[in-house]
Scaffold this motif. Structure first.
Motif, mmCIF file in Angstrom:
data_model
loop_
_atom_site.group_PDB
_atom_site.id
_atom_site.type_symbol
_atom_site.label_atom_id
_atom_site.label_comp_id
_atom_site.label_asym_id
_atom_site.label_seq_id
_atom_site.Cartn_x
_atom_site.Cartn_y
_atom_site.Cartn_z
ATOM 1 N N ASP A 9 1.175 6.828 -24.283
ATOM 2 C CA ASP A 9 0.490 7.855 -23.506
ATOM 3 C C ASP A 9 -0.975 7.982 -23.916
ATOM 4 O O ASP A 9 -1.480 7.208 -24.715
ATOM 5 N N ARG A 25 1.041 11.614 -19.571
ATOM 6 C CA ARG A 25 2.043 10.561 -19.381
ATOM 7 C C ARG A 25 2.184 10.377 -17.880
ATOM 8 O O ARG A 25 2.775 11.211 -17.202
ATOM 9 N N GLY A 26 1.584 9.295 -17.372
ATOM 10 C CA GLY A 26 1.561 9.105 -15.919
ATOM 11 C C GLY A 26 0.783 10.242 -15.266
ATOM 12 O O GLY A 26 -0.359 10.508 -15.616
ATOM 13 N N GLU A 27 1.422 10.945 -14.353
ATOM 14 C CA GLU A 27 0.789 12.085 -13.679
ATOM 15 C C GLU A 27 1.055 13.402 -14.386
ATOM 16 O O GLU A 27 0.518 14.436 -14.012
#
Length: 176
Positions: free
Chosen positions: A112, A92-94
């Motif tokens: 995600d 999820r993102g970084e």
């Protein structure tokens, strides 16, 4: 079994099992196996025996391996195997989170990016000797992990009766 891999790099037990299988496998089963690929795609899900980076050999067992595999996959969800360990990784993102796929646990795959390993039906290696499976609903974008008892004693007896190494039978009881 088909002679496509060098079993010289296998453990002695795995090599013995591969040689035995090559001797007893039917021609029709061998032909069916030869048509299989270690990578595939269905309903927007990438499927790999190993990983998106190495479809045959890589075990995705660490965050570093999962991050590298996620960079290589074009799908938001990839199913992997090879390690025989039921587990998942979510990017999820970084942020990367991971966990084992415990019996009854559910995943919401609607957001995600994911790598999910259903585990193994016949030879789990995560300390739980029950057969592992994953129910995947691509429409609802959900998955749930499950376990079921199977006749380990019978499977172990068949291994020993075939003259294969005891280690292959014993590991079934341990889930290793």
């Amino acid at each position: 079994m088909a002679g496509q891999l060098d079993i010289g790099t296998f453990s002695s037990s795995a090599a013995a099992a591969a040689r035995w299988t090559a001797e007893v496998i039917s021609q029709s089963t061998l032909e069916a196996l030869e048509r299989l690929e270690p990578v595939g795609e269905r309903d927007g899900v990438g499927m790999y025996h190993g990983s998106p980076r190495d479809p045959v050999w890589e075990y995705v067992m660490s965050s570093d391996q999962a991050r590298a595999a996620l960079r290589m996959q074009s799908h938001s969800l990839a199913l992997v195997g090879h390690s025989h360990v039921a587990c998942w990784f979510r990017e999820r993102g970084e942020s990367l989170t991971a966990d084992y796929g415990a019996h009854g646990s559910r995943l919401d795959l609607s957001a995600d990016r994911w790598i999910v390993n259903p585990g193994s039906v016949g030879q789990p290696r995560d300390g739980d000797s029950r057969a592992a499976y994953l129910l995947l609903d691509t429409d609802a974008k959900q998955a749930s992990f499950g376990r079921v008892e199977y006749p380990i004693e019978s499977a172990a007896r068949s291994i020993l009766d075939a003259g294969l190494p005891r280690q292959l039978a014993d590991r079934l009881y341990l889930g290793q």
